[in-house]
Design a protein around this motif. Structure first.
Motif, PDB file in Angstrom:
ATOM      1  N   TYR A  70       0.915  -1.047   0.113  1.00 49.33           N
ATOM      2  CA  TYR A  70      -0.016   0.083  -0.104  1.00 49.33           C
ATOM      3  C   TYR A  70       0.862   1.258  -0.076  1.00 49.33           C
ATOM      4  CZ  TYR A  70      -3.580  -3.600   1.516  1.00 49.33           C
ATOM      5  OH  TYR A  70      -4.267  -4.563   1.251  1.00 49.33           O
ATOM      6  N   GLU A  71       2.111   1.401   0.787  1.00 52.80           N
ATOM      7  CA  GLU A  71       3.038   2.353   0.876  1.00 52.80           C
ATOM      8  C   GLU A  71       3.488   2.631  -0.576  1.00 52.80           C
ATOM      9  OE1 GLU A  71       3.105  -0.184   2.599  1.00 52.80           O
ATOM     10  OE2 GLU A  71       3.026   0.242   4.963  1.00 52.80           O
ATOM     11  N   SER A  72       4.023   1.653  -1.168  1.00 53.90           N
ATOM     12  CA  SER A  72       4.522   1.896  -2.548  1.00 53.90           C
ATOM     13  C   SER A  72       3.612   2.198  -3.475  1.00 53.90           C
ATOM     14  CB  SER A  72       5.322   0.606  -3.064  1.00 53.90           C
ATOM     15  OG  SER A  72       4.341  -0.436  -3.023  1.00 53.90           O
ATOM     16  N   SER A  73       2.197   1.815  -3.435  1.00 58.55           N
ATOM     17  CA  SER A  73       1.233   2.159  -4.318  1.00 58.55           C
ATOM     18  C   SER A  73       1.132   3.842  -4.352  1.00 58.55           C
ATOM     19  CB  SER A  73      -0.102   1.353  -3.993  1.00 58.55           C
ATOM     20  OG  SER A  73       0.171  -0.017  -4.282  1.00 58.55           O
ATOM     21  N   PHE A  74       1.053   4.153  -2.952  1.00 65.05           N
ATOM     22  CA  PHE A  74       0.599   5.703  -2.695  1.00 65.05           C
ATOM     23  C   PHE A  74       1.621   6.414  -3.117  1.00 65.05           C
ATOM     24  CE2 PHE A  74      -3.058   5.872   0.382  1.00 65.05           C
ATOM     25  CZ  PHE A  74      -3.632   4.973  -0.445  1.00 65.05           C
ATOM     26  N   TYR A  75       3.039   6.040  -2.785  1.00 66.62           N
ATOM     27  CA  TYR A  75       4.401   6.867  -3.202  1.00 66.62           C
ATOM     28  C   TYR A  75       4.542   6.957  -4.604  1.00 66.62           C
ATOM     29  CZ  TYR A  75       8.739   9.166  -2.856  1.00 66.62           C
ATOM     30  OH  TYR A  75       9.663   9.773  -2.974  1.00 66.62           O
ATOM     31  N   LEU A 443      -6.288   2.630  -5.828  1.00 70.08           N
ATOM     32  CA  LEU A 443      -5.071   2.049  -5.588  1.00 70.08           C
ATOM     33  C   LEU A 443      -5.076   0.795  -4.311  1.00 70.08           C
ATOM     34  CD1 LEU A 443      -2.689   5.103  -5.828  1.00 70.08           C
ATOM     35  CD2 LEU A 443      -2.858   3.205  -7.432  1.00 70.08           C
ATOM     36  N   VAL A 444      -5.810   1.231  -3.481  1.00 76.89           N
ATOM     37  CA  VAL A 444      -5.711   0.267  -2.274  1.00 76.89           C
ATOM     38  C   VAL A 444      -6.504  -1.016  -2.778  1.00 76.89           C
ATOM     39  CG1 VAL A 444      -7.301  -0.290  -0.237  1.00 76.89           C
ATOM     40  CG2 VAL A 444      -5.616   1.862  -0.328  1.00 76.89           C
ATOM     41  N   ARG A 445      -7.634  -0.843  -3.523  1.00 73.38           N
ATOM     42  CA  ARG A 445      -8.278  -2.014  -4.266  1.00 73.38           C
ATOM     43  C   ARG A 445      -7.525  -2.734  -5.152  1.00 73.38           C
ATOM     44  NH1 ARG A 445     -14.322   0.830  -4.985  1.00 73.38           N
ATOM     45  NH2 ARG A 445     -15.037   0.334  -2.836  1.00 73.38           N
ATOM     46  N   PHE A 446      -6.471  -2.087  -6.001  1.00 75.21           N
ATOM     47  CA  PHE A 446      -5.660  -2.668  -6.710  1.00 75.21           C
ATOM     48  C   PHE A 446      -4.772  -3.526  -5.924  1.00 75.21           C
ATOM     49  CE2 PHE A 446      -1.465  -2.576  -8.466  1.00 75.21           C
ATOM     50  CZ  PHE A 446      -1.688  -3.210  -9.907  1.00 75.21           C
ATOM     51  N   THR A 447      -4.209  -2.988  -4.716  1.00 76.11           N
ATOM     52  CA  THR A 447      -3.234  -3.694  -4.042  1.00 76.11           C
ATOM     53  C   THR A 447      -3.572  -4.876  -3.433  1.00 76.11           C
ATOM     54  OG1 THR A 447      -1.987  -1.519  -3.650  1.00 76.11           O
ATOM     55  CG2 THR A 447      -1.555  -3.557  -2.211  1.00 76.11           C
TER      56      THR A 447
END
Length: 603
Positions: A70-75, A443-447
C-alpha cells in the motif's frame, strides 16, 4: 518515516509501483516463496501448463517478484486533496476528505472511507520560494565490498558504490552557504573524509576529488559509521541553531546485533534532536528496521532499487526529506458512533484495527508536487465505520518544530451510496468529496486484488484452494473493467502502469478480459496509455496493447544512430537504445521516464 504516506519509498518512485523487478528465474519447487520485507512473490506457470495454482515437482515455474505494498502504491502517485489547490502560508495544515462507495466485486457491500491530508507552505514550489532551514548534515557512506554489486534486476546498472558517489555529488549541489557538511565512510571501521565544515568554507573541488577516488572493500559494521557521525555532530557550536541530520547510504548487509545497535543509536539521537535518513541502496530495508525508523521522531527511510531513481530522488527530493514540519501527530475520532477499520499509506498505519478511534504519526515531511498542484503520496486513507448519518468528528493535534502543541477540530459527513443507485453492473453512484480519495481507494483495491491473486497462485494444491483460485480468476475481468473505468474518469495517465500489469498478468495466465470499446480506446489513447494506431495502418487500428509494448519503427539506436537497438527499458518498455548507449542514459529518450531496468532483447 511517518507523514504523508511513504514519502521516502523510492522503491516505487521510479518503478512507479511497477513491480519493476519482474525477474524470471526457473524454480522446480511447488512450495511458495518466502515473502521478505516489502516484497511478495508469486509463481506463474508457463502458458502451456495446467491451470492449477501450484506446480507439480516436475514442472518448471517462472518466479516473478512483485513489489506491491500500500505504501509503494501511494508513493508512486500524486493526489489532489482539494478541488482547487490554494497556496499555503502555514507550516502544517491538516484536512479531511470522505467517500462512500460500493465494492466493485461485491455490490451489496457499502464502504465508508476517510482521507487525511497534510499540506504545508513547503510543499511543491514552496520549498524553492521559501527555502529550507539551514542544515548540519553528516553523510555516512557504506564502502563495504557488497557495494561493488549492481542493482538487482538491472542488467546494465553501475555498481552501487559508483551510483552513491554520483548521488553524493548531486547532493552537494543542494547545499547552501550556511549549511555545514561532513562525510564519513565505513566498512569494518570508519574514516572521516570531510570534517563537519561550513559549506561556504569548503574546498568543494578537493572534496569532489576525494569522493571520486572512493572504492568499496571489506566487511560491514554500520555502528562504526554512526558513532563517527555522532562525534562529528557533537562538534557543532551551541550558537549554531541549524537542524542536525545524519544521512546513510548503505545496502544494510549487516548482522542482527549490528543492525539493532544501529537503530538503538538512531532512536537515542532522535531524543537529542539529531535526526536520521536511511537510503537502503539496492535492496529492501528489513521490515523491523522500517518499523522502528517510522516510529522515530524526525527520521525517514528510502528503499532504492535503481540508479536512475536514486539520482532523481537526491536531485529533486532532498530538501523535502530533511525538513520535518510536524511531530507526534495524533488523529482522533471524537464522535460516538464512528471508528477506523484499517489504515493505508504509511507503515505506522499498518496496526490500525477495526474499532480504533485514534492513530498517530511520529513525523510529517513536506512533499513534492506536480504541475497540477497534486501532492506526491499526499493522502492517508482509512476504511471507516459509520453507524449513523451524523457528522464524523475529528481532533488532530501535533507538535511544531519548536515543540509547541497545536490542535484542530474537523468534521465530515458521508453521503451513503446504495445498490439502488447503481447505473448498471460494475458502475455505481459512489460519492467522493475530492478526486484524491477516489484515486487512493482505487490503489488500495488494486493492491488488495493483486495481493489476493499472488496468494492464490502460491497456495498448495487442494480442492478448496483450486476453488478459491478459480473464484479470483472469475473476478479478474470485472476488476479490470472497474480499474479501467476509474482510470478514465480520473483522467490519470499515471495509472497506466497498474493497468498494464493487470493486462500483462491476464495475458500470461490466459484470463480473458473484455475488449476495449471505441470510447475506451479513444480515452486511453488520449491519456497515452495505449498507442494511437499509425494513420496509414488499418491492421493495428484496434490495438489495445499498453504503451511501449510495440517495437519502434526504426532499427537503429536513437542515440548513436549506428548500432542496432536491443535494450528494453523499464518501466516504459520502449526499445530505442543499443547496449553501448543504454548504460549512459538515465531517462528514456522517447518519453523521459526514469529508467529503472535495462534488459537485452533479440529482435
Amino acid at each position: 518515516m511517518g507523514g504523508k504516506a511513504p514519502r521516502q519509498m523510492i522503491a516505487s518512485v521510479h518503478q512507479r509501483m511497477r513491480f519493476a523487478k519482474r525477474k524470471a528465474t526457473l524454480n522446480s519447487s511447488s512450495q511458495p516463496s518466502q515473502a521478505r520485507g516489502r516484497t511478495a512473490r508469486r509463481s506463474s506457470r508457463s502458458r502451456s501448463r495446467s491451470r492449477s495454482p501450484v506446480y507439480s515437482d516436475e514442472e518448471d515455474a517462472k518466479v516473478i517478484e512483485y513489489d506491491v505494498t500500500y505504501e509503494s502504491s501511494f508513493y508512486a502517485h500524486y493526489f489532489a486533496t482539494e478541488e482547487v489547490p490554494k497556496p499555503k502560508t502555514d507550516l502544517f495544515v491538516p484536512s479531511i476528505s470522505n467517500a462512500s462507495t460500493i465494492d466493485p466485486l461485491n455490490v451489496s457491500e457499502k464502504e465508508n472511507w476517510i482521507g487525511v491530508s497534510f499540506a504545508s507552505k513547503f510543499d511543491g514550489e514552496g520549498m524553492t520560494k521559501i527555502g529550507r532551514p539551514n542544515l548540519n548534515l553528516v553523510l555516512v557512506l557504506d564502502v563495504s565490498s557488497s557495494m561493488n554489486w549492481g542493482f538487482l534486476g538491472d542488467q546494465l546498472s553501475k555498481h552501487k558504490i559508483e551510483v552513491c558517489k554520483t548521488c553524493i555529488l548531486k547532493l552537494l549541489t543542494q547545499l547552501r552557504p550556511d549549511d555545514t557538511f561532513g562525510l564519513v565512510i565505513f566498512n569494518t571501521a570508519s574514516t572521516v573524509i570531510q570534517p563537519l565544515t561550513k559549506w561556504s568554507d569548503t574546498k568543494v573541488d578537493e572534496l569532489k576529488t576525494k569522493i571520486n577516488r572512493l572504492r568499496a572493500s571489506g566487511g560491514t559494521v554500520i555502528t562504526t559509521g554512526i558513532e563517527s557521525a555522532n562525534k562529528m555532530i557533537q562538534t557543532v557550536e551551541e550558537s549554531n541553531d541549524s537542524a542536525n541530520r545524519i544521512w546513510f547510504f548503505t545496502d544494510m548487509e549487516v548482522c542482527t546485533t549490528d543492525g539493532q545497535s544501529f537503530t538503538n543509536l538512531i532512536q537515542k539521537n532522535s531524543r537529542e534532536a539529531v535526526f536520521s535518513t536511511i537510503s537502503g541502496v539496492g535492496m529492501d530495508l528489513e521490515s523491523s528496521i522500517i518499523e522502528r525508523i517510522s516510529k522515530t521522531a524526525g527520521c525517514n527511510y528510502s528503499n532504492v532499487r535503481s540508479s536512475g531513481g536514486f539520482e532523481d530522488y537526491v536531485e529533486n527530493e532532498f530538501n523535502y526529506s530533511v525538513t520535518p514540519i510536524a511531530f507526534s501527530v495524533s488523529i482522533n475520532i471524537t464522535s460516538k458512533n464512528h471508528s477506523f477499520k484499517s489504515g493505508f499509506g504509511t507503515p505506522e498505519l499498518r496496526h490500525v484495527k477495526d474499532g480504533d478511534k485514534s492513530c498517530s504519526l511520529s513525523t510529517v515531511f513536506p512533499s513534492r508536487q506536480n504541475e497540477n498542484g497534486e501532492t506526491r503520496s499526499g493522502i492517508l486513507l482509512f476504511r471507516a465505520n459509520s453507524k449513523d448519518g451524523k457528522p464524523m468528528k475529528f481532533r488532530v493535534s501535533w507538535d511544531d518544530v519548536n515543540g509547541v502543541v497545536h490542535e484542530q477540530t474537523m468534521e465530515t459527513t458521508f453521503k451513503e451510496a446504495t445498490k439502488d443507485e447503481m447505473k448498471d453492473e460494475g458502475e455505481d453512484e459512489s460519492v467522493y468529496s475530492v478526486s484524491g480519495i477516489r484515486k487512493a481507494i482505487l490503489l488500495v483495491r488494486f493492491t488488495d486484488f493483486t495481493l489476493q491473486y499472488i496468494k492464490c497462485r502460491q497456495m498448495t494444491s487442494s480442492v478448496a484452494n483450486l476453488k478459491k483460485f478459480e473464484e479470483v480468476r472469475k473476478a479478474y475481468p470485472k476488476f479490470v473493467n472497474y480499474f479501467k473505468r476509474e482510470m478514465i474518469v480520473l483522467k490519470d495517465p499515471g495509472l497506466g502502469t497498474e493497468y498494464s500489469h493487470l493486462i500483462d498478468d491476464a495475458t500470461a495466465d490466459d484470463i480473458p478480459v473484455d475488449e476495449l470499446t471505441k470510447q475506451e480506446k479513444f480515452a486511453l489513447e488520449d491519456m497515452k496509455i495505449i498507442k494511437k494506431p499509425p494513420p496509414s495502418s488499418s491492421s493495428s487500428s484496434t490495438s489495445s496493447a499498453p504503451m511501449g509494448q510495440d517495437q519502434e519503427d526504426a532499427t537503429t539506436c536513437c542515440v548513436c544512430l549506428t548500432n542496432a537497438k536491443n535494450i528494453l527499458l523499464r518501466p516504459c518498455r520502449h526499445v530505442c537504445l543499443c547496449d553501448e548507449c543504454a548504460p549512459k542514459v538515465q531517462k528514456c529518450p522517447l518519453c523521459s521516464e526514469v529508467i529503472t531496468k535495462r534488459t537485452k532483447v533479440y529482435l
